[in-house]
Design a protein around this motif. Structure first.
Motif, PDB file in Angstrom:
ATOM      1  N   TYR A  98       1.707  -3.919  -9.651  1.00 33.20           N
ATOM      2  CA  TYR A  98       1.146  -4.033  -8.253  1.00 33.20           C
ATOM      3  C   TYR A  98       1.008  -2.763  -7.506  1.00 33.20           C
ATOM      4  CZ  TYR A  98       1.587  -9.381  -8.918  1.00 33.20           C
ATOM      5  OH  TYR A  98       1.696 -10.306  -9.298  1.00 33.20           O
ATOM      6  N   GLN A  99       0.997  -1.678  -8.192  1.00 32.78           N
ATOM      7  CA  GLN A  99       1.064  -0.398  -7.483  1.00 32.78           C
ATOM      8  C   GLN A  99      -0.144   0.294  -7.128  1.00 32.78           C
ATOM      9  OE1 GLN A  99       4.247   0.925  -6.947  1.00 32.78           O
ATOM     10  NE2 GLN A  99       4.748  -0.995  -7.458  1.00 32.78           N
ATOM     11  N   GLU A 100      -1.165  -0.229  -7.236  1.00 32.19           N
ATOM     12  CA  GLU A 100      -2.584   0.545  -6.843  1.00 32.19           C
ATOM     13  C   GLU A 100      -2.422   0.484  -5.260  1.00 32.19           C
ATOM     14  OE1 GLU A 100      -2.147  -1.709  -9.030  1.00 32.19           O
ATOM     15  OE2 GLU A 100      -3.194  -0.937 -11.000  1.00 32.19           O
ATOM     16  N   THR A 101      -2.422  -0.611  -4.637  1.00 29.91           N
ATOM     17  CA  THR A 101      -2.472  -1.079  -3.310  1.00 29.91           C
ATOM     18  C   THR A 101      -1.457  -0.077  -2.503  1.00 29.91           C
ATOM     19  OG1 THR A 101      -3.651  -2.968  -3.393  1.00 29.91           O
ATOM     20  CG2 THR A 101      -2.543  -2.416  -1.381  1.00 29.91           C
ATOM     21  N   PRO A 102      -0.154  -0.245  -3.070  1.00 21.80           N
ATOM     22  CA  PRO A 102       1.103   0.411  -2.506  1.00 21.80           C
ATOM     23  C   PRO A 102       0.751   1.823  -2.491  1.00 21.80           C
ATOM     24  CG  PRO A 102       1.945  -1.316  -3.670  1.00 21.80           C
ATOM     25  CD  PRO A 102       0.607  -1.250  -4.077  1.00 21.80           C
ATOM     26  N   ALA A 103       0.077   2.381  -3.463  1.00 20.90           N
ATOM     27  CA  ALA A 103      -0.020   3.859  -3.708  1.00 20.90           C
ATOM     28  C   ALA A 103      -1.148   4.301  -2.593  1.00 20.90           C
ATOM     29  CB  ALA A 103      -0.809   4.264  -5.048  1.00 20.90           C
ATOM     30  N   ALA A 104      -2.232   3.533  -2.291  1.00 17.64           N
ATOM     31  CA  ALA A 104      -3.161   3.408  -1.081  1.00 17.64           C
ATOM     32  C   ALA A 104      -2.457   3.750   0.280  1.00 17.64           C
ATOM     33  CB  ALA A 104      -4.332   2.681  -1.314  1.00 17.64           C
ATOM     34  N   LEU A 105      -1.457   2.757   0.433  1.00 11.25           N
ATOM     35  CA  LEU A 105      -0.513   2.593   1.675  1.00 11.25           C
ATOM     36  C   LEU A 105       0.088   3.934   1.671  1.00 11.25           C
ATOM     37  CD1 LEU A 105       0.547  -1.251   1.143  1.00 11.25           C
ATOM     38  CD2 LEU A 105      -1.221  -0.267   3.031  1.00 11.25           C
ATOM     39  N   GLU A 106       0.837   4.512   0.954  1.00  7.11           N
ATOM     40  CA  GLU A 106       1.420   5.622   0.800  1.00  7.11           C
ATOM     41  C   GLU A 106       0.434   6.709   1.389  1.00  7.11           C
ATOM     42  OE1 GLU A 106       4.414   8.475  -1.662  1.00  7.11           O
ATOM     43  OE2 GLU A 106       3.511   6.689  -2.744  1.00  7.11           O
TER      44      GLU A 106
END
Length: 230
Positions: A98-106
Motif C-alpha cells: 500500500y505504498q502508492e497513496t502514502p508516496a503521493a501523500l509524502e
C-alpha cells in the motif's frame, strides 16, 4: 461509459454517425485545446510550464462519476489530486505494501507544501460495495481489490452489525461516511503529516459528496456528524 452525445458525429450529408470511445476522447481533447486554452489566452499554458504549486491536496475515489476537479470546478494546477478505490488512506506501515497513496501523500505534504488535505468520499461507492458483499458472503480477502478495501473492514463490520436497515445502498453510504473518519485517523499517524499538524501548517478535512441531493458535506470530527457546506 462516455455520454451518448459524445458518441455521435455529424456527417457532411447532415446525418449522424457513431464514434468509438477513443474517438470521443480524442475529439474531447481537441475541444479542450481549441476552447479552453484559447479562452485563457495563454495563461493556462504558462501555468502548465511553471512548477506545480497547489495549496490543496485531495484524495478522491477513482470512480469515473466523481472527479474531484470536476466536482469543485477546479482548473489545471489548482489542486493536487490522488485517486484510489474508495478514497482510502492505508495505515502508516513503512515496511508493508500500500505504498502508492502514502508516496503521493509524502509528495503533496513534503514537496508541494500543501496547506489543506481533503479526503473526499461519496455516496454509492462501488469499491466499498464490494467490501460489504465480501463480508456478507463470508469470503476472505484473497485478491488485490479485497486486500485494499480490507483497510475499511472494521468500519464495514460496524455498519453490518448496526443492522438498522438491510438496504445495501444505505449501508454503502453509511460505510462511505465511516471510512472518511477512519482515513483521517490514519493520516494523523504519518510522521510527516503529524509534524505539519503540530506546526499548524496543514489542515485535514473530510468531505462527502451526496449524489442524490448534490450536496457537499464536511465531517465534524469532534461530534462525528456531517455539516452541510454547499
Amino acid at each position: 461509459m462516455l455520454s451518448h452525445s459524445r458518441h455521435l458525429a455529424l456527417r457532411g450529408d447532415g446525418t449522424m454517425q457513431s464514434k468509438s470511445d477513443i474517438d470521443a476522447l480524442i475529439d474531447g481533447f481537441a475541444s479542450f485545446k481549441q476552447e479552453y486554452l484559447a479562452r485563457h489566452h495563454g495563461q493556462q499554458k504558462l501555468k502548465m510550464q511553471n512548477l506545480s504549486t497547489p495549496r490543496v491536496m485531495v484524495v478522491g475515489c477513482c470512480d469515473s462519476r466523481f472527479d474531484p476537479a470536476i466536482i469543485t470546478n477546479s482548473d489545471a494546477g489548482d489542486i493536487f489530486v490522488v485517486r484510489n478505490v474508495a478514497n482510502l488512506i492505508p495505515p502508516c506501515q513503512p515496511d508493508k505494501h500500500y505504498q502508492e497513496t502514502p508516496a503521493a501523500l509524502e509528495y503533496g505534504v513534503c514537496y508541494l507544501d500543501v496547506e489543506e488535505l481533503i479526503v473526499m468520499g461519496h455516496g454509492r461507492c462501488n469499491g466499498l460495495r464490494t467490501l460489504l458483499h465480501r463480508l456478507i458472503d463470508g469470503s476472505l480477502a484473497s485478491h488485490p481489490l479485497a486486500e485494499w478495501t480490507e483497510i475499511a473492514e472494521q468500519a464495514a463490520e460496524q455498519v453490518l452489525r448496526a443492522g438498522f436497515r438491510s438496504d445495501l445502498d444505505w449501508q454503502v453510504d453509511q460505510l462511505s461516511r465511516k471510512a472518511l473518519s477512519l482515513s483521517l485517523n490514519n493520516l494523523e499517524r504519518y510522521p510527516f503529516i503529524a509534524a505539519r499538524l503540530n506546526e499548524g501548517t496543514l489542515r485535514l478535512r473530510g468531505w462527502y459528496f451526496d449524489p442524490d441531493s448534490a450536496a457537499l458535506e464536511e465531517l465534524d470530527r469532534a461530534s462525528g456528524q456531517f455539516r452541510w457546506l454547499c
